[in-house]
Scaffold this motif. Sequence first.
Motif, mmCIF file in Angstrom:
data_model
loop_
_atom_site.group_PDB
_atom_site.id
_atom_site.type_symbol
_atom_site.label_atom_id
_atom_site.label_comp_id
_atom_site.label_asym_id
_atom_site.label_seq_id
_atom_site.Cartn_x
_atom_site.Cartn_y
_atom_site.Cartn_z
ATOM 1 N N SER A 95 41.819 4.525 48.293
ATOM 2 C CA SER A 95 42.226 3.292 47.606
ATOM 3 C C SER A 95 41.080 2.725 46.773
ATOM 4 O O SER A 95 41.295 2.267 45.649
ATOM 5 C CB SER A 95 42.740 2.256 48.600
ATOM 6 O OG SER A 95 41.699 1.784 49.421
ATOM 7 N N ALA A 99 41.425 2.768 42.738
ATOM 8 C CA ALA A 99 41.452 1.424 42.135
ATOM 9 C C ALA A 99 40.328 1.248 41.122
ATOM 10 O O ALA A 99 40.539 0.685 40.040
ATOM 11 C CB ALA A 99 41.365 0.357 43.222
ATOM 12 N N TRP A 107 47.521 -5.496 34.046
ATOM 13 C CA TRP A 107 48.253 -6.174 35.125
ATOM 14 C C TRP A 107 47.908 -5.645 36.519
ATOM 15 O O TRP A 107 48.748 -5.635 37.414
ATOM 16 C CB TRP A 107 49.767 -6.094 34.891
ATOM 17 C CG TRP A 107 50.188 -6.591 33.561
ATOM 18 C CD1 TRP A 107 50.036 -7.858 33.080
ATOM 19 C CD2 TRP A 107 50.794 -5.843 32.514
ATOM 20 N NE1 TRP A 107 50.524 -7.947 31.807
ATOM 21 C CE2 TRP A 107 51.002 -6.712 31.433
ATOM 22 C CE3 TRP A 107 51.183 -4.509 32.379
ATOM 23 C CZ2 TRP A 107 51.570 -6.314 30.246
ATOM 24 C CZ3 TRP A 107 51.755 -4.117 31.194
ATOM 25 C CH2 TRP A 107 51.945 -5.019 30.150
ATOM 26 N N SER A 108 46.703 -5.174 36.694
ATOM 27 C CA SER A 108 46.233 -4.647 37.987
ATOM 28 C C SER A 108 47.106 -3.506 38.503
ATOM 29 O O SER A 108 47.237 -3.312 39.711
ATOM 30 C CB SER A 108 46.164 -5.766 39.027
ATOM 31 O OG SER A 108 45.249 -6.756 38.619
ATOM 32 N N THR A 109 47.703 -2.759 37.589
ATOM 33 C CA THR A 109 48.554 -1.641 37.982
ATOM 34 C C THR A 109 47.775 -0.599 38.770
ATOM 35 O O THR A 109 48.329 0.072 39.635
ATOM 36 C CB THR A 109 49.180 -0.976 36.732
ATOM 37 O OG1 THR A 109 49.608 -1.994 35.835
ATOM 38 C CG2 THR A 109 50.361 -0.119 37.102
ATOM 39 N N VAL A 111 45.685 -1.026 41.066
ATOM 40 C CA VAL A 111 45.680 -1.375 42.496
ATOM 41 C C VAL A 111 46.959 -0.869 43.164
ATOM 42 O O VAL A 111 46.931 -0.362 44.286
ATOM 43 C CB VAL A 111 45.505 -2.895 42.687
ATOM 44 C CG1 VAL A 111 45.649 -3.294 44.143
ATOM 45 C CG2 VAL A 111 44.161 -3.340 42.141
ATOM 46 N N LEU A 112 48.076 -0.998 42.466
ATOM 47 C CA LEU A 112 49.343 -0.499 43.010
ATOM 48 C C LEU A 112 49.325 1.020 43.153
ATOM 49 O O LEU A 112 49.746 1.561 44.177
ATOM 50 C CB LEU A 112 50.510 -0.929 42.120
ATOM 51 C CG LEU A 112 50.742 -2.429 42.003
ATOM 52 C CD1 LEU A 112 51.827 -2.720 40.971
ATOM 53 C CD2 LEU A 112 51.114 -3.016 43.346
ATOM 54 N N VAL A 113 48.829 1.693 42.127
ATOM 55 C CA VAL A 113 48.717 3.156 42.190
ATOM 56 C C VAL A 113 47.769 3.551 43.316
ATOM 57 O O VAL A 113 48.035 4.503 44.062
ATOM 58 C CB VAL A 113 48.250 3.722 40.833
ATOM 59 C CG1 VAL A 113 47.996 5.220 40.924
ATOM 60 C CG2 VAL A 113 49.264 3.413 39.744
ATOM 61 N N GLY A 115 47.185 1.950 46.062
ATOM 62 C CA GLY A 115 47.871 1.758 47.339
ATOM 63 C C GLY A 115 48.780 2.920 47.681
ATOM 64 O O GLY A 115 48.794 3.421 48.818
ATOM 65 N N VAL A 116 49.541 3.380 46.701
ATOM 66 C CA VAL A 116 50.443 4.519 46.920
ATOM 67 C C VAL A 116 49.635 5.780 47.222
ATOM 68 O O VAL A 116 49.957 6.535 48.147
ATOM 69 C CB VAL A 116 51.374 4.720 45.698
ATOM 70 C CG1 VAL A 116 52.171 6.009 45.826
ATOM 71 C CG2 VAL A 116 52.297 3.526 45.534
#
Length: 135
Positions: A95, A99, A107-109, A111-113, A115-116
Amino acid sequence: QRALVAYFLVDATYACAATRYEAEPDWDLRRKMAYFFGTALPVCPTWYLTTIAGALIGTGLPDWLALDFAVPICFLAMVAPMLRTLPQILAAATSIIVALALAFLPWSTGVLVAGVAAMAVGAEAERRLSLRGQA
């Protein structure tokens, strides 16, 4: 009950509760809820008041007094002691790396990627360790 827990779920209540639940695996739901709300009672009023104060006062602080570094350091201090197994450590490292590598995304995308990706790496590490244990 879930809605109340979601409302009071902040970093500190999660860290306290998750650590205790691991230490006490035999607790029933009622006891877990009692412990969770026992941690939320002193933490959340302060959390919400300081969040409001930060939102109101933060924009007026001079640049040399920026406290942007405080949030990641506090989060790291809460999460790092909970990393006990290899899959947990691999997921955390994944992560962080993903990140940082994707910090340029809008848009902090990233961070989402991240996490996955971390969940996938952690799950795969768990799977491989369980296969190794069955052999």
